[in-house]
Design a protein around this motif. Sequence first.
Motif, PDB file in Angstrom:
ATOM      1  N   UNK A 113      -1.842   5.919   1.855  1.00 19.77           N
ATOM      2  CA  UNK A 113      -0.941   5.738   1.314  1.00 19.77           C
ATOM      3  C   UNK A 113       0.164   6.665   0.245  1.00 19.77           C
ATOM      4  N   UNK A 114      -0.466   7.222  -0.210  1.00 17.10           N
ATOM      5  CA  UNK A 114      -0.192   7.925  -1.462  1.00 17.10           C
ATOM      6  C   UNK A 114       1.172   9.387  -0.934  1.00 17.10           C
ATOM      7  N   UNK A 162       9.541   9.043  -1.588  1.00 19.37           N
ATOM      8  CA  UNK A 162       9.785   9.039  -2.871  1.00 19.37           C
ATOM      9  C   UNK A 162       8.941  10.161  -3.394  1.00 19.37           C
ATOM     10  N   UNK A 163       7.987  10.377  -2.463  1.00 19.18           N
ATOM     11  CA  UNK A 163       7.638  11.617  -3.285  1.00 19.18           C
ATOM     12  C   UNK A 163       7.961  12.987  -3.287  1.00 19.18           C
ATOM     13  N   UNK A 204       0.551  -1.252  -0.089  1.00 21.44           N
ATOM     14  CA  UNK A 204      -0.358   0.196   0.318  1.00 21.44           C
ATOM     15  C   UNK A 204       0.704   1.077   0.181  1.00 21.44           C
ATOM     16  N   UNK A 205       2.019   1.445   0.458  1.00 24.68           N
ATOM     17  CA  UNK A 205       2.611   2.172   0.721  1.00 24.68           C
ATOM     18  C   UNK A 205       3.545   2.844  -0.007  1.00 24.68           C
ATOM     19  N   UNK A 206       4.599   1.406  -0.767  1.00 21.13           N
ATOM     20  CA  UNK A 206       5.565   1.850  -1.500  1.00 21.13           C
ATOM     21  C   UNK A 206       4.530   1.791  -3.544  1.00 21.13           C
ATOM     22  N   UNK A 247       2.814   8.025  -7.138  1.00 19.99           N
ATOM     23  CA  UNK A 247       1.458   9.043  -6.874  1.00 19.99           C
ATOM     24  C   UNK A 247       0.719  10.024  -8.114  1.00 19.99           C
ATOM     25  N   UNK A 288       3.546   7.645   3.106  1.00 18.72           N
ATOM     26  CA  UNK A 288       3.942   6.375   3.401  1.00 18.72           C
ATOM     27  C   UNK A 288       4.533   5.443   4.373  1.00 18.72           C
ATOM     28  N   UNK A 302       3.043   2.423   6.488  1.00 23.58           N
ATOM     29  CA  UNK A 302       4.039   1.066   6.919  1.00 23.58           C
ATOM     30  C   UNK A 302       3.980   0.822   8.263  1.00 23.58           C
ATOM     31  N   UNK A 337       1.235   2.991  -3.709  1.00 31.35           N
ATOM     32  CA  UNK A 337       0.471   4.672  -3.987  1.00 31.35           C
ATOM     33  C   UNK A 337       1.742   5.828  -3.757  1.00 31.35           C
ATOM     34  N   UNK A 338       2.375   5.436  -3.201  1.00 28.72           N
ATOM     35  CA  UNK A 338       3.360   7.024  -2.612  1.00 28.72           C
ATOM     36  C   UNK A 338       4.540   6.255  -4.387  1.00 28.72           C
TER      37      UNK A 338
END
Lengths: 340, 447
Positions: B82-83, B407-408, A76-78, A84, B86, B90, A80-81
Motif C-alpha cells: 500500500x505505501x 503520491x509518494x 489500502x492504497x490511498x 507514508x 499503491x 488497486x 497507506x501511500x
Amino acid sequence: MIIDLHVFWFLMLGVLLMGYAILDGFDLGVGILHPLAKGDQERRVLMNAIGPLWDGNEVWLVTFGGALFAAFPDVYATVFSGFYVPLMLVLFALIFRGISIEFRSKQQSQRWRNFWDYAFFASSLLAPFLFGVAVGNLMSGVPIGPDKEFSGTLLGLLKPYPLLTGTLTVAVFALHGALFLHLKTEGDLQQRVQRWIWTSFGVFLVLYIITTMVTLFYLPDAARHLRHSPVLWLVVILNVLAIANIPRALYFHRAGYAFFSSCCTIAALSFLFGVALFPNLAVSSLSPAWSLTIYNAASSTATLAIMQNVAFLGFPFVCAYTAVVYWVFRGKVEVGSMIY
Amino acid sequence: MLTIRLDVESLSRLQFALTIMFHYLFPPLTIGLSVIMVIIEGLALKTGDRVYENMARFWTKIFALNFVMGVITGVVMEFQFGTNWATYSRFVGDVFGSALAAEGIFAFFLESGFLAVLVFGWDRVSPRFHFLATVLVSLGGMFSAVWIVVANSWQQTPAGFHIAGQGAQARAEITDFWAMVFNPSSADRLIHTLLGSFVLGAFFVMSISAYYILKDRHLEFARRSFRIALFCAFFSSMLIIVSGHHQAQVTAQTQPAKLAAFEGHFRQTSGPAPIYIFGIPDSKNETVRFGIPLPGLLSFLVHGSFNRPVTALDEIPPSDRPPVAVPFFAYHLMVGCGMFFIALSTYAMFLHWRGVLFEKRWLLWVFVFAVCAPYLANQAGWIAAEVGRQPWVVYGLLRTSEAVSKTVGVWEVAFSIALFSLVYVLLFGIWVYVLDNKIKHGPQEEV
C-alpha cells in the motif's frame, strides 16, 4: 446473506481493529508505563507480563492490513501511500517494541538494558499516538481527489483534532495497560500500579470529555447516525457506563471486572469511530463526493463473497486460539520463570 | 550497464528487495526447523528420553528467536504494498489482497498464538499439549507459505480472473477462486519453497550440532540432532532437484522469457539449446562469454528431446525482456547450491551407514559452514524468480514502472530506505550476537 457484503466487510474490519486495540492496547499501555517501574526486577516483571502475548496480539493488526487490502484495496492504497511517513514510523515503532522485549534482558550490561528500556517506552508511546492521529484524520477528512489519490502534505496531517485523538489513544492505552498490570502483579508493585491507574484514569477522563465535545462541535457530521438511529445511543450509554465502572470495580477490589470495563470502553470507542465514519472509510476534505466509501473503494462483490466464506471458516478458529492461549497464560507473572 | 536512477520506482524496488530479502532470512529457517522440532518432540513423547526433551527445549529457543525476527520484519511486508505500490494494490487487491487476508486468518493467528505455548508453556501445559502446539506452529508456518506463494505465483502466472474497467480504472477481479489459487505455477513453487525451507532448517541444525561435536560438547545431544537433520537434508535435497526440474518445465511454457534469461539463451538457432554450467552473460552482444555449454541439454530438460528449440530472448519484444545478468547468476548459484546439498548429504549418509560419520573432522567443519549455502540458495532462487519476471509486476498485465504509488515522493522513500537500512543492520547484528550467545551457552539450563 442478511446483510450487504460491503457492510459485512466494514463490520469485519471493525472487529479486527477492535480486537487489535483491546489486545495490543494493553501491551502498548504497559510500554507507556514502563519507565515508572523501579529497578531491574520490576521492569522485567512488566515485560514478562506481556511477553507471551504481544506477538499474537500484533497479528490482529497484520490481519487487519490484509483484510483491508482484500476488501477495500483503494483505501489500502490511498491511505497507506498518503500517510507514508507516519506509517513508516509506526512500522519502526512496532519493530523496536518487539525487539526491545526480546533482547533487553539478554545481557547484564546496564547500558544495554537502559537503551532497550528507552526504546521500549518510546516505541510503545509513538505507535498508539500515530494510530490515534490516523483515526482523527480519517474522521475529520484529508485531501483526497477525484482520482482517489491523496494530495495533502505530511504537516497537513498534524492538525489539532488528530493530535487530540492521538493523545486520547495514548491515554486510553495507558489506562488499559495499568489495569492489565493490576491483574498480573502482586505486593508493592501492585500498590503502585493502582496509583498509575488513578492517574491515567484522570487524564483519560479529561481527554475523553474534551474529545467528545470537540467532535460534536467541530465534526457534527460524526454524530449524524446517532440522530437518525436512536438505538445507537445504547453504545454511547454503554461507553459511559463502562468508563464509570472502572473506578467502581476498583473500589470493590474487582480487578478483573475493572479490566473488562476498560476492554468495553475501547470496544465502544472503536464502535463509535465506525459509526462516525460509516459508510465512508476515508473522508475527503475536498468534496464529499470524493470520499472513499465501502462501495466506491471495494473489491468486486464476488471477492467480497469469497472472502466472507474465508472469514466464516477462519474466524471461529482465531477466537478459539486466542481463548486457549489466554487461558494458558492466566494468572500472575511468576518471578522465578521470567524469560525476558 | 547497471545504472542507479533516483526515482520513486527504483527506490521502491530497492526498498522492497531490501526488506523482503532481510525478512526471508527467517521464515524458511523457522519452517524447516519446526519440522525437525516436531520429529524430536514426537520422539521425546514416545520414548520419555531426557536427551530428546533437552533437544526439543534448545531448538525451541533458537526457533523462537528467529520466529520473532520473522514476525517483526514481516509486518513491514504486509503494509508495503500500500505505501510504495499503491497502483499495484488497486490493480490486484481483489486477488493478491485476498491471499494475504487468508494468510492472516488461517496462518498467522495459529502460529503466533501457539508459539507462546511453545516457548513459555513447558511448565504450564502437559507434554502432549505442548507437542500439539509444536505441530500447530509448524502447520501454521506452512499455511503461511501456501498463501504467500499462491499470491506470488498469481503474479507470475495469473489465472482465474478477468480485467474489469478501462485505463487507470482497470483492475483484476477474481472469476474463479480455485483457478486463482491453483494457478499454473503455485503447486510447483510451493513445493520448491517448502523443500528449500526444509533444507535450510536441516543444514542449520547440522551446523550447530557439528560445531558441538568438534568442540566435544553436548555430544549425545549433538549426534542425535545431527542424524535427524541429516535424514531431512538428504531427502529434501533429492526431492528439490526433481521439483526444480519440473518447475523449469512449467516456466518454459508460462514464462519463456524468464527461462531464457536464466540460461542466457539470447539467440534462437532453431536447433538444440545448451545449458551453461558457467559463463558471464553479455547482454550487449547477446552472448555468454567464457561459457561452458552442455549442448542440447536445455532442449532435453524442457522438451525431453535434444533437438527441439527453446524460446530465446530475441523472440521476445525488447520492451518485454527481463534483464539477464542477475537472473542468470542467481539461478546458477541456486542450482549449484542444490548440487552441493545432494553431494554433501549423500556422502554424509554413506559415512553414517558405515558408522564413521562423526570421526571425519574435516567433514564436520564443512557442515559448520555449509549452512550458508541454503541461505544463499533460498535468496538466489527468489531473486531469479522475481527479477526474471521483469519488466512485469504481474506477468503480461501490469508493468513494474506503472505500479508505484503516485503520491509518494523520492525523499520520502529515501527516508524510509535510510531508516530500514539502519534498523536492519542493527537487527542483524543483534540477531547474530544473541544467536551466538545461545549457541555458546548450549542446550543445558539457562541462568
